[in-house]
Design an enzyme around this catalytic site. Structure first.
Site: not given
Length: 281
Positions: A98-100, A102
């Site tokens: 997720h986010s960073m 990812a």
């Protein structure tokens, strides 16, 4: 799919996290910037058939901070993930980020294609880019911030009300989701609580890859990949950029779900409907 705490040692130090005792598809779940393993607590019950391991990445949650003088870079993060996989005895595995997380998962998949079986990225793909024109400014900002950091003191919160409210406002989080992250992201001190994350994580990195470099990395992800974006798009990962990135994947599929940046926490069933069968193969 109850998650339990775990701890293991890798070359840079202690890694803490949450894992289940499943015997299904092996999945390493990587959280976002200044989050921690609790990011996957709402989603985990909906991912039956997976052996889920969600570490607190270095400098986050209860995991070790880097040694004095060291910097948090993409290379450090990629090697930490591979060290975690090695410590688990997993030669091959899938990644959920997720986010960073990812962005890190994207780099791992591109770097060691022989080890990553499947990739799910939520709200990021490849990482944040920088323009050539901003190079000098970015270095000046990063070095100035790093030189000023030693003089900063951690704020002490008398209770968790203020940090929970801060996470709610900063990340459009509901109170339950924010509390999950805060309770795992603080430590007790005299007079209350402080953030447990390494202050160096708040520093801007002096060096980012350019968009053409990131495009080549994304195009180098060989494994089947599912990309999940929230609608409306986040300011730092706008359209049409995020869709253009996804279209570079050799074996990719894109899903857009109404929600906010932490949609995997706020609407875990909708996200699980998209990624569950995919992760199970």
């Amino acid at each position: 799919m109850t998650l339990r705490d775990f701890e293991l040692q890798i070359p840079l130090g202690r890694i803490t996290g949450l894992r289940n005792d499943g015997d299904g598809a092996r999945v390493i779940a990587l959280h976002g910037w200044l989050d921690n393993a609790a990011s996957f607590v709402p989603l985990a019950p909906h991912l039956s058939g997976t052996h889920l391991v969600a570490p607190d990445l270095p400098g986050h949650g209860g995991s070790s901070h880097l040694a004095p003088g060291a910097e948090y870079t993409s290379g450090v993060a990629v090697n930490a993930v591979l060290d975690i996989a090695d410590a688990l005895g997993w030669q091959t595995f899938s990644l959920l980020g997720h986010s960073m997380g990812a962005g890190i998962a994207s780099l791992v998949a591109a770097s060691v294609p022989e080890r990553v079986q499947r990739l799910v990225v939520i709200e990021a793909l490849g990482g944040l880019a920088e323009t050539v024109e901003r190079t000098a400014d970015r270095w000046r900002e990063a070095i100035a911030a790093a030189r000023a950091l030693p003089g900063k003191k951690l704020r002490v919160f008398s209770d968790l009300t203020t940090p929970v409210r801060a996470r709610m406002q900063a990340n459009q989080l509901s109170e339950p989701a924010a509390r999950l992250l805060v309770e795992r992201g603080v430590r007790e001190v005299e007079g209350g609580y402080v953030w447990s994350s390494d202050q160096r994580l708040t520093l801007p990195t002096p060096q980012r890859l350019s968009e053409p470099q990131l495009a080549r990395l994304v195009a180098g992800i060989a494994c089947p990949t599912t990309v999940v974006y929230a609608d409306p798009p986040q300011a730092y990962f706008p359209e049409p950029l995020r869709t253009q990135r996804a279209q570079l994947l050799p074996d990719g599929r894109l899903h857009v779900i109404a929600g906010t940046h932490h949609l995997h926490m706020e609407d875990p069933m909708a996200v699980a409907d998209v990624i569950g069968d995919f992760l199970r193969g």
